[in-house]
Design a protein around this motif. Sequence first.
Motif, PDB file in Angstrom:
ATOM      1  N   SER A  18      -0.662  13.382  19.605  1.00  0.00           N
ATOM      2  CA  SER A  18       0.402  12.474  19.163  1.00  0.00           C
ATOM      3  C   SER A  18       0.132  11.019  19.552  1.00  0.00           C
ATOM      4  CB  SER A  18       1.756  12.920  19.726  1.00  0.00           C
ATOM      5  OG  SER A  18       1.712  12.963  21.140  1.00  0.00           O
ATOM      6  N   ASN A  19      -0.953  10.759  20.256  1.00  0.00           N
ATOM      7  CA  ASN A  19      -1.318   9.398  20.662  1.00  0.00           C
ATOM      8  C   ASN A  19      -2.105   8.749  19.513  1.00  0.00           C
ATOM      9  OD1 ASN A  19      -2.081   7.042  21.939  1.00  0.00           O
ATOM     10  ND2 ASN A  19      -2.781   8.046  23.805  1.00  0.00           N
ATOM     11  N   ILE A  20      -1.394   8.430  18.441  1.00  0.00           N
ATOM     12  CA  ILE A  20      -2.044   7.974  17.202  1.00  0.00           C
ATOM     13  C   ILE A  20      -2.784   6.655  17.380  1.00  0.00           C
ATOM     14  CG2 ILE A  20      -0.532   9.269  15.655  1.00  0.00           C
ATOM     15  CD1 ILE A  20       1.008   6.626  15.169  1.00  0.00           C
ATOM     16  N   TYR A  21      -2.306   5.788  18.246  1.00  0.00           N
ATOM     17  CA  TYR A  21      -2.978   4.500  18.438  1.00  0.00           C
ATOM     18  C   TYR A  21      -4.334   4.686  19.099  1.00  0.00           C
ATOM     19  CZ  TYR A  21       1.588   2.816  17.125  1.00  0.00           C
ATOM     20  OH  TYR A  21       2.753   2.599  16.443  1.00  0.00           O
ATOM     21  N   ALA A  22      -4.403   5.553  20.104  1.00  0.00           N
ATOM     22  CA  ALA A  22      -5.685   5.843  20.747  1.00  0.00           C
ATOM     23  C   ALA A  22      -6.622   6.524  19.753  1.00  0.00           C
ATOM     24  CB  ALA A  22      -5.476   6.719  21.972  1.00  0.00           C
ATOM     25  N   LEU A  23      -6.117   7.475  18.994  1.00  0.00           N
ATOM     26  CA  LEU A  23      -6.956   8.183  18.030  1.00  0.00           C
ATOM     27  C   LEU A  23      -7.541   7.225  16.991  1.00  0.00           C
ATOM     28  CD1 LEU A  23      -4.824  11.412  17.543  1.00  0.00           C
ATOM     29  CD2 LEU A  23      -7.024  11.221  18.724  1.00  0.00           C
ATOM     30  N   ARG A  24      -6.725   6.304  16.500  1.00  0.00           N
ATOM     31  CA  ARG A  24      -7.221   5.305  15.533  1.00  0.00           C
ATOM     32  C   ARG A  24      -8.292   4.422  16.155  1.00  0.00           C
ATOM     33  NH1 ARG A  24      -1.596   3.033  13.323  1.00  0.00           N
ATOM     34  NH2 ARG A  24      -0.882   4.957  12.350  1.00  0.00           N
ATOM     35  N   LEU A  25      -8.064   3.994  17.386  1.00  0.00           N
ATOM     36  CA  LEU A  25      -9.032   3.132  18.066  1.00  0.00           C
ATOM     37  C   LEU A  25     -10.356   3.860  18.272  1.00  0.00           C
ATOM     38  CD1 LEU A  25      -9.896   0.582  19.556  1.00  0.00           C
ATOM     39  CD2 LEU A  25      -8.767   1.496  21.604  1.00  0.00           C
ATOM     40  N   TYR A  26     -10.305   5.077  18.753  1.00  0.00           N
ATOM     41  CA  TYR A  26     -11.538   5.809  19.004  1.00  0.00           C
ATOM     42  C   TYR A  26     -12.307   6.063  17.710  1.00  0.00           C
ATOM     43  CZ  TYR A  26      -9.184   6.479  23.476  1.00  0.00           C
ATOM     44  OH  TYR A  26      -8.528   6.271  24.655  1.00  0.00           O
ATOM     45  N   GLU A  27     -11.594   6.330  16.637  1.00  0.00           N
ATOM     46  CA  GLU A  27     -12.259   6.493  15.333  1.00  0.00           C
ATOM     47  C   GLU A  27     -12.922   5.188  14.908  1.00  0.00           C
ATOM     48  OE1 GLU A  27     -11.226   7.661  10.695  1.00  0.00           O
ATOM     49  OE2 GLU A  27      -9.730   8.041  12.248  1.00  0.00           O
ATOM     50  N   LYS A  28     -12.198   4.085  15.057  1.00  0.00           N
ATOM     51  CA  LYS A  28     -12.728   2.767  14.698  1.00  0.00           C
ATOM     52  C   LYS A  28     -14.006   2.445  15.480  1.00  0.00           C
ATOM     53  CE  LYS A  28     -11.523  -2.128  15.071  1.00  0.00           C
ATOM     54  NZ  LYS A  28     -10.484  -3.088  15.470  1.00  0.00           N
ATOM     55  N   LEU A  29     -14.042   2.853  16.758  1.00  0.00           N
ATOM     56  CA  LEU A  29     -15.177   2.541  17.622  1.00  0.00           C
ATOM     57  C   LEU A  29     -16.316   3.559  17.515  1.00  0.00           C
ATOM     58  CD1 LEU A  29     -13.295   1.262  20.788  1.00  0.00           C
ATOM     59  CD2 LEU A  29     -14.364  -0.085  18.972  1.00  0.00           C
ATOM     60  N   GLY A  30     -16.164   4.552  16.645  1.00  0.00           N
ATOM     61  CA  GLY A  30     -17.251   5.485  16.390  1.00  0.00           C
ATOM     62  C   GLY A  30     -17.302   6.714  17.269  1.00  0.00           C
ATOM     63  N   PHE A  31     -16.217   7.035  17.957  1.00  0.00           N
ATOM     64  CA  PHE A  31     -16.186   8.259  18.743  1.00  0.00           C
ATOM     65  C   PHE A  31     -16.191   9.469  17.810  1.00  0.00           C
ATOM     66  CE2 PHE A  31     -15.014   5.334  21.991  1.00  0.00           C
ATOM     67  CZ  PHE A  31     -15.313   5.949  23.197  1.00  0.00           C
ATOM     68  N   VAL A  32     -16.803  10.533  18.258  1.00  0.00           N
ATOM     69  CA  VAL A  32     -16.886  11.771  17.492  1.00  0.00           C
ATOM     70  C   VAL A  32     -15.865  12.753  18.060  1.00  0.00           C
ATOM     71  CG1 VAL A  32     -18.374  13.722  16.865  1.00  0.00           C
ATOM     72  CG2 VAL A  32     -19.341  11.407  17.045  1.00  0.00           C
ATOM     73  N   ARG A  33     -15.073  13.343  17.162  1.00  0.00           N
ATOM     74  CA  ARG A  33     -14.127  14.380  17.576  1.00  0.00           C
ATOM     75  C   ARG A  33     -14.869  15.697  17.697  1.00  0.00           C
ATOM     76  NH1 ARG A  33      -8.223  13.879  14.797  1.00  0.00           N
ATOM     77  NH2 ARG A  33      -7.948  11.639  15.083  1.00  0.00           N
ATOM     78  N   LEU A  34     -14.762  16.322  18.858  1.00  0.00           N
ATOM     79  CA  LEU A  34     -15.439  17.597  19.080  1.00  0.00           C
ATOM     80  C   LEU A  34     -14.590  18.794  18.688  1.00  0.00           C
ATOM     81  CD1 LEU A  34     -17.155  16.960  22.508  1.00  0.00           C
ATOM     82  CD2 LEU A  34     -18.237  17.241  20.287  1.00  0.00           C
TER      83      LEU A  34
END
Length: 163
Positions: A123-139
Amino acid sequence: MKICVRGYERTDAEAAAAIWNQVVEDGEAFPQMELLTAESGDEFFREQSFTGLACDADSGEVLGLYILHPNNTGRCGHICNASYAVRRDVRGCHIGEKLVNHCMQKGKELGFRILQFNAVVASNIYALRLYEKLGFVRLGTIPGGFLMKDGHYEDIIVHYHVL
């Protein structure tokens, strides 16, 4: 507002603990339940591989922070983990992005090869958007992996980024 990120100093203990405690009190992102005092916070922040503070470049006021440390030991000691906290009244000002970028660079400088997040609450949508923007990979997703303050369970999403 111009933001700079610098290393933690003992004189920052009260401000850093107050910001950390806001996130703990919200009960929506950090696994910790106990609040820090200035004394316990100072010990906690100094025991990390690095604690970075986001500050207003003009006033020096502390606006956010991150902690960086190994995610594991031995053969997995090249993987680091981090947590980020931004003061409630300045959220949405891209301070978190500055903290994450600084953290990735600092992690690389310290010899880490991968930054892993073990428990990003779904539910932490802001963190999820940021990590996606910065190229983090969801495992993947761990169903019901986080106990929210109100007593219900939220999914957590594990992420990584090669440094």
